[in-house]
Design an enzyme around this catalytic site. Structure first.
Site, PDB file in Angstrom:
ATOM      1  N   SER A  61       0.822  -1.216   0.000  1.00  0.00           N
ATOM      2  CA  SER A  61       0.000   0.000   0.000  1.00  0.00           C
ATOM      3  C   SER A  61       0.856   1.267   0.000  1.00  0.00           C
ATOM      4  O   SER A  61       2.035   1.254   0.372  1.00  0.00           O
ATOM      5  CB  SER A  61      -0.914   0.007   1.219  1.00  0.00           C
ATOM      6  OG  SER A  61      -1.668  -1.186   1.260  1.00  0.00           O
TER       7      SER A  61
HETATM    8  N1  SAM Z   1      -0.475  -4.929   4.257  1.00  0.00           N
HETATM    9  C1  SAM Z   1       0.232  -5.306   3.073  1.00  0.00           C
HETATM   10  C2  SAM Z   1       1.643  -4.798   3.063  1.00  0.00           C
HETATM   11  O1  SAM Z   1       2.062  -4.151   4.039  1.00  0.00           O
HETATM   12  O2  SAM Z   1       2.365  -5.080   2.085  1.00  0.00           O
HETATM   13  C3  SAM Z   1      -0.488  -4.902   1.801  1.00  0.00           C
HETATM   14  C4  SAM Z   1      -1.761  -5.620   1.672  1.00  0.00           C
HETATM   15  S1  SAM Z   1      -2.381  -5.742   0.003  1.00  0.00           S
HETATM   16  C5  SAM Z   1      -3.001  -4.132  -0.293  1.00  0.00           C
HETATM   17  C6  SAM Z   1      -3.832  -6.720   0.363  1.00  0.00           C
HETATM   18  C7  SAM Z   1      -3.524  -8.150   0.693  1.00  0.00           C
HETATM   19  O3  SAM Z   1      -4.693  -8.763   1.211  1.00  0.00           O
HETATM   20  C8  SAM Z   1      -3.104  -8.983  -0.510  1.00  0.00           C
HETATM   21  O4  SAM Z   1      -1.856  -9.572  -0.262  1.00  0.00           O
HETATM   22  C9  SAM Z   1      -4.210 -10.021  -0.635  1.00  0.00           C
HETATM   23  O5  SAM Z   1      -3.777 -11.270  -1.126  1.00  0.00           O
HETATM   24  C10 SAM Z   1      -4.689 -10.115   0.811  1.00  0.00           C
HETATM   25  N2  SAM Z   1      -6.034 -10.661   0.991  1.00  0.00           N
HETATM   26  C11 SAM Z   1      -7.152 -10.455   0.266  1.00  0.00           C
HETATM   27  N3  SAM Z   1      -8.185 -11.146   0.785  1.00  0.00           N
HETATM   28  C12 SAM Z   1      -7.711 -11.813   1.878  1.00  0.00           C
HETATM   29  C13 SAM Z   1      -8.291 -12.682   2.847  1.00  0.00           C
HETATM   30  N4  SAM Z   1      -9.584 -13.030   2.829  1.00  0.00           N
HETATM   31  N5  SAM Z   1      -7.495 -13.149   3.822  1.00  0.00           N
HETATM   32  C14 SAM Z   1      -6.183 -12.825   3.896  1.00  0.00           C
HETATM   33  N6  SAM Z   1      -5.574 -11.998   2.998  1.00  0.00           N
HETATM   34  C15 SAM Z   1      -6.330 -11.498   2.008  1.00  0.00           C
END
Ligand code: SAM
Length: 216
Positions: A61
């Site tokens: 992000s």
């Molecule tokens: N917080 C992260 C970082 O510091 O790099 C960035 C997060 S990225 C914007 C969103 C993440 O949420 C992705 O890696 C995606 O695969 C994960 N995601 C989406 N749905 C999810 C779920 N139900 N459970 C766990 N992770 C999930």
């Protein structure tokens, strides 16, 4: 400019724009090396205030959004924290840096990303983070309740399971809304009741894909 100087310049910008508000969060941002969490080919852009692609269509992000959410979460010492959406592990590292006496669980649905986050956290020395593969829209009942929950993917509504797993007096920060535009919401639990506060911060996150999120 060295990595450290670039980091300081970004942190100064985030302070000037009001995204970083407290000394505690400022110090954590100054400590965590974002260049260790982006893909090697994106290192030159690690200190731009931009989201960057990871793999499997996911992103690390934008720093200003990370700062806003981290401030809104109001982390205190020695807390049990749940992050949903480990991605690169950067947000988890910031939480671990903010609360070295606490423990951070971060859930990721894509196993390759969970492994990537785990490696990044290990290399940078964050020992108080546990990376778990699974559907974070269901939380992590075996470790609940959590003092703080941060969801770094967009949810159509606050997942019921996460509300249930928030401890009394706990705080959750989560982007809520349709797939292409969300509002940042802070959820507080008092007397067993959840209150939602719109923080007036429009965002666009990748979807939370899961049983209590969006369908894939
Ligand atoms: N917080 C992260 C970082 O510091 O790099 C960035 C997060 S990225 C914007 C969103 C993440 O949420 C992705 O890696 C995606 O695969 C994960 N995601 C989406 N749905 C999810 C779920 N139900 N459970 C766990 N992770 C999930």
């Amino acid at each position: 400019m060295s990595g450290e100087e670039e980091r300081k310049a970004l942190v100064d910008l985030l302070c000037r724009t009001g995204m970083i508000k407290t000394e505690r969060v400022r110090r954590a941002f100054l400590k965590v090396p974002r260049e260790e969490f982006v893909l090697p080919e994106h290192r030159p852009y690690a200190y731009f205030d931009d989201a960057l692609p990871l793999f499997s269509g996911q992103t690390i992000s934008q720093p200003s959004v990370v700062a806003f959410m981290t401030e809104a979460l109001q982390v205190e010492n020695g807390q049990k924290i749940l992050e949903v959406g480990a991605g690169s592990g950067y947000q988890a590292a910031l939480l671990a840096e903010l609360d070295p006496d606490g423990i951070v669980y971060t859930v990721e649905r894509i196993p390759e990303l969970a492994e990537y986050a785990r490696r990044n956290l290990e290399r940078t020395g964050y020992r108080n983070v546990r990376v778990v593969v699974g559907d974070g829209s269901l939380g992590l009942p075996e470790h609940a309740p959590f003092d703080r929950i941060i969801v770094t993917a967009a949810a159509p509504e606050v997942p019921r399971a996460l509300g249930e797993q928030l401890s009394e007096g706990g705080i959750m920060v989560i982007p809520v809304g349709p797939r292409h535009s969300q509002r940042m919401v802070r959820v507080s639990k008092k007397g067993g009741r959840l209150t939602e506060e719109d923080l007036g911060f429009p965002v666009v996150f990748v979807p939370l894909v899961g049983e209590q999120g969006f369908r894939a």
